[in-house]
Design a protein around this motif. Structure first.
Motif, PDB file in Angstrom:
ATOM      1  N   LEU A 117      66.613  72.138   5.107  1.00 30.51           N
ATOM      2  CA  LEU A 117      67.453  72.029   6.300  1.00 30.51           C
ATOM      3  C   LEU A 117      68.344  70.799   6.219  1.00 30.51           C
ATOM      4  CD1 LEU A 117      68.332  72.625   9.254  1.00 30.51           C
ATOM      5  CD2 LEU A 117      66.309  71.311   9.966  1.00 30.51           C
ATOM      6  N   LEU A 118      67.762  69.653   5.881  1.00 24.72           N
ATOM      7  CA  LEU A 118      68.513  68.407   5.892  1.00 24.72           C
ATOM      8  C   LEU A 118      69.493  68.292   4.736  1.00 24.72           C
ATOM      9  CD1 LEU A 118      65.781  65.908   7.164  1.00 24.72           C
ATOM     10  CD2 LEU A 118      67.508  67.186   8.471  1.00 24.72           C
ATOM     11  N   ILE A 119      69.289  69.054   3.684  1.00 25.85           N
ATOM     12  CA  ILE A 119      70.290  69.125   2.605  1.00 25.85           C
ATOM     13  C   ILE A 119      71.555  69.794   3.148  1.00 25.85           C
ATOM     14  CG2 ILE A 119      70.896  70.302   0.441  1.00 25.85           C
ATOM     15  CD1 ILE A 119      67.940  69.883  -0.418  1.00 25.85           C
ATOM     16  N   ASP A 120      71.353  70.911   3.852  1.00 25.00           N
ATOM     17  CA  ASP A 120      72.486  71.678   4.393  1.00 25.00           C
ATOM     18  C   ASP A 120      73.046  71.096   5.674  1.00 25.00           C
ATOM     19  OD1 ASP A 120      72.288  73.492   2.313  1.00 25.00           O
ATOM     20  OD2 ASP A 120      71.120  74.945   3.466  1.00 25.00           O
ATOM     21  N   ASN A 121      72.198  70.459   6.466  1.00 25.93           N
ATOM     22  CA  ASN A 121      72.603  69.982   7.784  1.00 25.93           C
ATOM     23  C   ASN A 121      71.891  68.659   8.071  1.00 25.93           C
ATOM     24  OD1 ASN A 121      73.199  69.545  10.454  1.00 25.93           O
ATOM     25  ND2 ASN A 121      72.467  71.533  11.173  1.00 25.93           N
ATOM     26  N   PRO A 122      72.491  67.525   7.700  1.00 29.27           N
ATOM     27  CA  PRO A 122      71.810  66.244   7.860  1.00 29.27           C
ATOM     28  C   PRO A 122      71.612  65.793   9.310  1.00 29.27           C
ATOM     29  CG  PRO A 122      73.920  65.968   6.730  1.00 29.27           C
ATOM     30  CD  PRO A 122      73.741  67.423   6.984  1.00 29.27           C
ATOM     31  N   ASP A 123      72.270  66.453  10.261  1.00 27.55           N
ATOM     32  CA  ASP A 123      72.143  66.075  11.667  1.00 27.55           C
ATOM     33  C   ASP A 123      71.927  67.325  12.528  1.00 27.55           C
ATOM     34  OD1 ASP A 123      72.107  64.522  13.984  1.00 27.55           O
ATOM     35  OD2 ASP A 123      74.298  64.553  14.180  1.00 27.55           O
ATOM     36  N   PRO A 124      70.779  67.990  12.346  1.00 25.06           N
ATOM     37  CA  PRO A 124      70.564  69.249  13.064  1.00 25.06           C
ATOM     38  C   PRO A 124      70.212  69.022  14.538  1.00 25.06           C
ATOM     39  CG  PRO A 124      68.608  68.683  11.829  1.00 25.06           C
ATOM     40  CD  PRO A 124      69.645  67.646  11.489  1.00 25.06           C
ATOM     41  N   SER A 125      70.601  69.981  15.352  1.00 24.92           N
ATOM     42  CA  SER A 125      70.193  69.977  16.757  1.00 24.92           C
ATOM     43  C   SER A 125      68.745  70.452  16.839  1.00 24.92           C
ATOM     44  CB  SER A 125      71.088  70.927  17.564  1.00 24.92           C
ATOM     45  OG  SER A 125      70.837  72.272  17.181  1.00 24.92           O
ATOM     46  N   GLU A 126      68.154  70.292  18.021  1.00 26.58           N
ATOM     47  CA  GLU A 126      66.787  70.776  18.202  1.00 26.58           C
ATOM     48  C   GLU A 126      66.709  72.284  17.967  1.00 26.58           C
ATOM     49  OE1 GLU A 126      63.241  71.115  21.512  1.00 26.58           O
ATOM     50  OE2 GLU A 126      64.695  69.478  21.722  1.00 26.58           O
ATOM     51  N   ASP A 127      67.698  73.023  18.447  1.00 24.24           N
ATOM     52  CA  ASP A 127      67.694  74.476  18.231  1.00 24.24           C
ATOM     53  C   ASP A 127      67.799  74.813  16.752  1.00 24.24           C
ATOM     54  OD1 ASP A 127      67.438  75.055  20.934  1.00 24.24           O
ATOM     55  OD2 ASP A 127      69.593  75.407  21.237  1.00 24.24           O
ATOM     56  N   GLU A 128      68.616  74.088  16.007  1.00 21.35           N
ATOM     57  CA  GLU A 128      68.744  74.339  14.564  1.00 21.35           C
ATOM     58  C   GLU A 128      67.445  74.012  13.840  1.00 21.35           C
ATOM     59  OE1 GLU A 128      73.517  73.583  13.928  1.00 21.35           O
ATOM     60  OE2 GLU A 128      72.208  71.831  14.215  1.00 21.35           O
ATOM     61  N   ILE A 129      66.767  72.962  14.283  1.00 20.55           N
ATOM     62  CA  ILE A 129      65.466  72.623  13.694  1.00 20.55           C
ATOM     63  C   ILE A 129      64.469  73.739  13.963  1.00 20.55           C
ATOM     64  CG2 ILE A 129      63.466  71.086  13.910  1.00 20.55           C
ATOM     65  CD1 ILE A 129      65.528  68.796  14.396  1.00 20.55           C
ATOM     66  N   ARG A 130      64.401  74.170  15.196  1.00 23.55           N
ATOM     67  CA  ARG A 130      63.447  75.233  15.544  1.00 23.55           C
ATOM     68  C   ARG A 130      63.753  76.518  14.766  1.00 23.55           C
ATOM     69  NH1 ARG A 130      59.874  74.064  19.403  1.00 23.55           N
ATOM     70  NH2 ARG A 130      60.229  72.182  20.620  1.00 23.55           N
ATOM     71  N   GLU A 131      65.024  76.828  14.578  1.00 26.32           N
ATOM     72  CA  GLU A 131      65.401  78.008  13.797  1.00 26.32           C
ATOM     73  C   GLU A 131      64.973  77.856  12.342  1.00 26.32           C
ATOM     74  OE1 GLU A 131      69.433  80.302  12.406  1.00 26.32           O
ATOM     75  OE2 GLU A 131      69.383  79.463  14.433  1.00 26.32           O
ATOM     76  N   ALA A 132      65.104  76.649  11.792  1.00 21.36           N
ATOM     77  CA  ALA A 132      64.756  76.404  10.385  1.00 21.36           C
ATOM     78  C   ALA A 132      63.269  76.528  10.119  1.00 21.36           C
ATOM     79  CB  ALA A 132      65.251  75.025   9.955  1.00 21.36           C
ATOM     80  N   ILE A 133      62.440  76.312  11.146  1.00 22.73           N
ATOM     81  CA  ILE A 133      60.995  76.381  10.922  1.00 22.73           C
ATOM     82  C   ILE A 133      60.367  77.660  11.468  1.00 22.73           C
ATOM     83  CG2 ILE A 133      60.725  73.882  10.704  1.00 22.73           C
ATOM     84  CD1 ILE A 133      59.587  73.850  13.572  1.00 22.73           C
ATOM     85  N   VAL A 134      61.199  78.602  11.882  1.00 19.81           N
ATOM     86  CA  VAL A 134      60.675  79.913  12.273  1.00 19.81           C
ATOM     87  C   VAL A 134      59.943  80.489  11.063  1.00 19.81           C
ATOM     88  CG1 VAL A 134      61.371  82.308  12.714  1.00 19.81           C
ATOM     89  CG2 VAL A 134      62.334  80.460  14.075  1.00 19.81           C
ATOM     90  N   GLY A 135      58.795  81.047  11.294  1.00 19.64           N
ATOM     91  CA  GLY A 135      58.015  81.606  10.188  1.00 19.64           C
ATOM     92  C   GLY A 135      57.029  80.610   9.603  1.00 19.64           C
ATOM     93  N   HIS A 136      56.983  79.403  10.141  1.00 22.14           N
ATOM     94  CA  HIS A 136      55.984  78.413   9.725  1.00 22.14           C
ATOM     95  C   HIS A 136      54.980  78.279  10.857  1.00 22.14           C
ATOM     96  CE1 HIS A 136      57.824  76.825   6.045  1.00 22.14           C
ATOM     97  NE2 HIS A 136      58.919  77.308   6.599  1.00 22.14           N
ATOM     98  N   LEU A 137      53.757  78.674  10.558  1.00 22.21           N
ATOM     99  CA  LEU A 137      52.722  78.640  11.577  1.00 22.21           C
ATOM    100  C   LEU A 137      51.896  77.362  11.465  1.00 22.21           C
ATOM    101  CD1 LEU A 137      51.440  82.317  11.399  1.00 22.21           C
ATOM    102  CD2 LEU A 137      53.186  81.335  12.893  1.00 22.21           C
TER     103      LEU A 137
END
Length: 163
Positions: A117-137
């Motif tokens: 995530l941080l390679i592609d988007n070094p300053d993600p929003s909370e929503d972008e973070i939550r989207e990036a970790i979908v599928g991680h339980l």
């Protein structure tokens, strides 16, 4: 043993020559053939994220990815994240400092998903973070601490000018 194919894998910057059946997953080769046990085995269906590794900088479920498909690609496991200087990577530090880990089982996959995530988007929003970790339980921490750890890692990495 018949039906073994010789393959060469580039894992954490090192070349590994292995003989594998064509149906062997990357997860099996990492854990059983190469002893890289930081990548965890759990659901075996690509639903939990514990087996996440990066291939060419992108997160993949290694339980669903055939080892022979990984030839010629750069594979990063949790063991290789901070290998160069033997210190924890900032993402790992942030997970520890912000309580984003408890038992640690899901942590390697979440840390590598964060790295991608941080390679592609070094300053993600909370929503972008939550989207990036979908599928991680994660069954221990809840996701508030994990999101907070990822936000902290992004801030610290930007401040340090690191990736």
């Amino acid at each position: 043993m018949k039906h073994l194919l010789p393959i060469t894998l580039r894992i954490n910057g090192e070349i590994h020559d292995v003989l594998v059946p064509p149906w062997r997953t990357l997860l099996e080769v990492l854990r059983e053939s190469l002893g890289l046990t930081g990548t965890k085995r759990s659901c075996q269906e690509g639903q939990c994220g514990t087996c996440t590794v990066l291939i060419d900088g992108k997160p993949i479920n290694s339980c669903l990815y055939l080892a022979i498909e990984a030839q010629g690609r750069d594979i990063l496991t949790i063991e290789g994240l901070s290998k160069a200087d033997a210190h924890l990577h900032q993402i790992q530090k942030s997970f520890v400092q912000k309580g984003g880990i408890q038992c640690g089982f899901c942590t390697p996959g979440l840390v590598l998903a964060t790295k991608a995530l941080l390679i592609d988007n070094p300053d993600p929003s909370e929503d972008e973070i939550r989207e990036a970790i979908v599928g991680h339980l994660c069954r221990c921490t809840g996701y508030f601490q994990i999101v907070e750890a990822i936000q902290d890692a992004a801030r610290e990495m930007a401040r340090q000018g690191s990736g």
